[in-house]
Design an enzyme around this catalytic site. Structure first.
Site, PDB file in Angstrom:
ATOM      1  CE  LYS A 285      -1.995  -1.166   3.899  1.00  0.00           C
ATOM      2  NZ  LYS A 285      -1.314  -2.439   4.223  1.00  0.00           N
TER       3      LYS A 285
ATOM      4  NE  ARG B  23      -4.619  -1.769  10.252  1.00  0.00           N
ATOM      5  CZ  ARG B  23      -3.612  -1.248   9.546  1.00  0.00           C
ATOM      6  NH1 ARG B  23      -3.760  -0.112   8.899  1.00  0.00           N
ATOM      7  NH2 ARG B  23      -2.476  -1.893   9.493  1.00  0.00           N
TER       8      ARG B  23
ATOM      9  NE  ARG C 266       7.790  -2.485   6.222  1.00  0.00           N
ATOM     10  CZ  ARG C 266       6.482  -2.404   6.414  1.00  0.00           C
ATOM     11  NH1 ARG C 266       5.711  -1.803   5.522  1.00  0.00           N
ATOM     12  NH2 ARG C 266       5.946  -2.935   7.485  1.00  0.00           N
TER      13      ARG C 266
ATOM     14  NE  ARG D 268       6.034  -0.301  10.025  1.00  0.00           N
ATOM     15  CZ  ARG D 268       4.888  -0.353   9.354  1.00  0.00           C
ATOM     16  NH1 ARG D 268       4.764   0.306   8.203  1.00  0.00           N
ATOM     17  NH2 ARG D 268       3.879  -1.071   9.799  1.00  0.00           N
TER      18      ARG D 268
ATOM     19  NE  ARG E 181       2.057  -5.031  11.177  1.00  0.00           N
ATOM     20  CZ  ARG E 181       3.074  -4.689  10.386  1.00  0.00           C
ATOM     21  NH1 ARG E 181       4.295  -5.125  10.653  1.00  0.00           N
ATOM     22  NH2 ARG E 181       2.868  -3.901   9.361  1.00  0.00           N
TER      23      ARG E 181
HETATM   24  P1  AP5 Z   1       4.809  -1.516   1.917  1.00  0.00           P
HETATM   25  O1  AP5 Z   1       4.472  -0.716   0.717  1.00  0.00           O
HETATM   26  O2  AP5 Z   1       5.498  -0.843   3.046  1.00  0.00           O
HETATM   27  O3  AP5 Z   1       3.515  -2.290   2.434  1.00  0.00           O
HETATM   28  P2  AP5 Z   1       2.249  -1.740   3.208  1.00  0.00           P
HETATM   29  O4  AP5 Z   1       1.069  -2.416   2.588  1.00  0.00           O
HETATM   30  O5  AP5 Z   1       2.227  -0.265   3.278  1.00  0.00           O
HETATM   31  O6  AP5 Z   1       2.543  -2.427   4.624  1.00  0.00           O
HETATM   32  P3  AP5 Z   1       2.473  -1.851   6.110  1.00  0.00           P
HETATM   33  O7  AP5 Z   1       3.216  -2.834   6.965  1.00  0.00           O
HETATM   34  O8  AP5 Z   1       2.849  -0.432   6.182  1.00  0.00           O
HETATM   35  O9  AP5 Z   1       0.959  -2.020   6.371  1.00  0.00           O
HETATM   36  P4  AP5 Z   1       0.210  -2.023   7.689  1.00  0.00           P
HETATM   37  O10 AP5 Z   1      -1.144  -1.835   7.169  1.00  0.00           O
HETATM   38  O11 AP5 Z   1       0.388  -3.222   8.547  1.00  0.00           O
HETATM   39  O12 AP5 Z   1       0.924  -0.901   8.553  1.00  0.00           O
HETATM   40  P5  AP5 Z   1       0.451   0.539   8.979  1.00  0.00           P
HETATM   41  O13 AP5 Z   1       1.629   1.404   8.983  1.00  0.00           O
HETATM   42  O14 AP5 Z   1      -0.748   0.929   8.209  1.00  0.00           O
HETATM   43  O15 AP5 Z   1       5.677  -2.778   1.406  1.00  0.00           O
HETATM   44  C1  AP5 Z   1       6.215  -3.718   2.294  1.00  0.00           C
HETATM   45  C2  AP5 Z   1       7.617  -4.162   1.796  1.00  0.00           C
HETATM   46  O16 AP5 Z   1       7.481  -4.849   0.554  1.00  0.00           O
HETATM   47  C3  AP5 Z   1       8.574  -2.985   1.505  1.00  0.00           C
HETATM   48  O17 AP5 Z   1       9.873  -3.384   1.807  1.00  0.00           O
HETATM   49  C4  AP5 Z   1       8.413  -2.756  -0.013  1.00  0.00           C
HETATM   50  O18 AP5 Z   1       9.581  -2.183  -0.582  1.00  0.00           O
HETATM   51  C5  AP5 Z   1       8.179  -4.170  -0.500  1.00  0.00           C
HETATM   52  N1  AP5 Z   1       7.313  -4.232  -1.675  1.00  0.00           N
HETATM   53  C6  AP5 Z   1       6.229  -3.445  -1.940  1.00  0.00           C
HETATM   54  N2  AP5 Z   1       5.655  -3.806  -3.115  1.00  0.00           N
HETATM   55  C7  AP5 Z   1       6.382  -4.862  -3.576  1.00  0.00           C
HETATM   56  C8  AP5 Z   1       6.281  -5.682  -4.745  1.00  0.00           C
HETATM   57  N3  AP5 Z   1       5.301  -5.505  -5.650  1.00  0.00           N
HETATM   58  N4  AP5 Z   1       7.188  -6.675  -4.909  1.00  0.00           N
HETATM   59  C9  AP5 Z   1       8.186  -6.874  -3.981  1.00  0.00           C
HETATM   60  N5  AP5 Z   1       8.336  -6.119  -2.869  1.00  0.00           N
HETATM   61  C10 AP5 Z   1       7.442  -5.122  -2.659  1.00  0.00           C
HETATM   62  O19 AP5 Z   1      -0.033   0.276  10.466  1.00  0.00           O
HETATM   63  C11 AP5 Z   1       0.851  -0.032  11.514  1.00  0.00           C
HETATM   64  C12 AP5 Z   1       0.082  -0.191  12.815  1.00  0.00           C
HETATM   65  O20 AP5 Z   1      -0.589   1.040  13.149  1.00  0.00           O
HETATM   66  C13 AP5 Z   1      -1.039  -1.234  12.823  1.00  0.00           C
HETATM   67  O21 AP5 Z   1      -0.549  -2.532  13.071  1.00  0.00           O
HETATM   68  C14 AP5 Z   1      -1.951  -0.704  13.924  1.00  0.00           C
HETATM   69  O22 AP5 Z   1      -1.449  -1.018  15.193  1.00  0.00           O
HETATM   70  C15 AP5 Z   1      -1.857   0.797  13.737  1.00  0.00           C
HETATM   71  N6  AP5 Z   1      -2.892   1.333  12.829  1.00  0.00           N
HETATM   72  C16 AP5 Z   1      -2.686   1.959  11.628  1.00  0.00           C
HETATM   73  N7  AP5 Z   1      -3.847   2.290  11.058  1.00  0.00           N
HETATM   74  C17 AP5 Z   1      -4.834   1.882  11.910  1.00  0.00           C
HETATM   75  C18 AP5 Z   1      -6.247   1.928  11.873  1.00  0.00           C
HETATM   76  N8  AP5 Z   1      -6.909   2.485  10.839  1.00  0.00           N
HETATM   77  N9  AP5 Z   1      -6.932   1.389  12.907  1.00  0.00           N
HETATM   78  C19 AP5 Z   1      -6.297   0.830  13.955  1.00  0.00           C
HETATM   79  N10 AP5 Z   1      -4.962   0.752  14.066  1.00  0.00           N
HETATM   80  C20 AP5 Z   1      -4.222   1.270  13.037  1.00  0.00           C
HETATM   81 ZN    ZN Z   2       2.448   1.119   4.881  1.00  0.00          ZN
END
Ligand code: AP5
Ligand code: ZN
Length: 214
Positions: free
Chosen positions: A13, A88, A123, A156, A167
């Site tokens: 994402k 989410r 990552r 991270r 997760r």
């Molecule tokens: P990346 O693009 O970073 O993936 P992402 O989908 O953004 O993954 P996140 O881990 O950021 O998602 P998340 O939803 O768990 O975390 P968030 O920060 O929202 O890609 C991942 C890796 O793969 C990178 O190294 C990238 O380079 C690589 N990659 C990407 N595309 C690729 C491809 N096509 N091929 C190969 N490699 C690739 O949330 C974190 C925490 O915050 C949650 O756990 C929760 O505690 C809290 N939180 C956030 N939002 C909420 C909410 N709305 N409600 C409640 N709690 C929340």
């Molecule tokens: Zn992300």
């Protein structure tokens, strides 16, 4: 254009948000980045969120809904935005729609869990901007440094394998039901919905998104 990026942790994402921001000139609203910024700043929200995030669990709906409502009301969101990591849960989605925030397009990034577990180990992120890299699939120009600022990249806190698995299980339980939720809205003509095969390389996915939304 108002877009929701839906998908498991590590589905790509944040990576595709970088492309969409540049291509369509709309801001990325990453609730994860907002929480990490609050932790870094040591605000009361950050102090509350840290433990929850490190355990791989979700921060409460009330807090998240309040945060996003405030953010989308800011001037730079007038012409649209990319929601990355929100909604989410079903209550988060309901709250958004009750607040009259309509969505043009939902993009679901589909990636099997085992691919994600492997990806997360490589990552690296730039905390200041939220830019995301991968040591093999999307490396920075200089190892360990952000392309634009030259600042250090970090791992991270929630990318340990056990936390990633936690997760993922929370994603399947609490977030995946949103796929059916938005498919139904799409059938009613209230939004567009596209499922994206997120296992392909970064550029292939970006070019598909460019065509879909172009
Ligand atoms: P990346 O693009 O970073 O993936 P992402 O989908 O953004 O993954 P996140 O881990 O950021 O998602 P998340 O939803 O768990 O975390 P968030 O920060 O929202 O890609 C991942 C890796 O793969 C990178 O190294 C990238 O380079 C690589 N990659 C990407 N595309 C690729 C491809 N096509 N091929 C190969 N490699 C690739 O949330 C974190 C925490 O915050 C949650 O756990 C929760 O505690 C809290 N939180 C956030 N939002 C909420 C909410 N709305 N409600 C409640 N709690 C929340
Ligand atoms: Zn992300």
């Amino acid at each position: 254009m108002r877009i929701i990026l839906l998908g498991a942790p590590g589905a790509g994402k944040g990576t595709q948000a970088q492309f969409l921001m540049k291509t369509f000139g709309i801001p990325q609203i990453s609730t994860g980045d907002m929480l990490r910024a609050a932790i870094k700043a040591g605000t009361p929200l950050g102090q509350q969120a840290k433990q929850v995030m490190d355990a791989g669990k979700l921060v409460s709906d009330d807090i998240m809904i309040g945060l996003v409502k405030e953010r989308v009301a800011e001037p730079d969101c007038q012409n649209g935005f990319l929601l990355d990591g929100f909604p989410r849960t079903i209550p988060q989605a309901d709250a958004m729609h009750e607040a009259g925030i309509s969505i043009d397009c939902v993009l679901e990034f589909a990636v099997p869990d085992e691919v994600i577990v492997k990806r997360m180990a490589g990552r690296r992120v730039h905390p200041g901007s939220g830019r995301v890299y991968h040591i093999d699939h999307n490396p920075p120009a200089t190892e360990g440094k952000d392309d634009e600022t030259g600042e250090d990249l970090v791992i991270r806190d929630d990318d340990k394998e056990a936390t990633v698995r936690k997760r993922l299980s929370i994603y399947h339980e609490q977030t995946e039901p949103l796929v059916a939720y938005y498919r139904k809205l799409a059938e009613q003509g209230k939004t567009a919905f596209h499922r994206i095969d997120g296992t392909r390389d970064v550029e292939t996915i970006s070019s598909e998104l460019g065509k879909l939304l172009g």
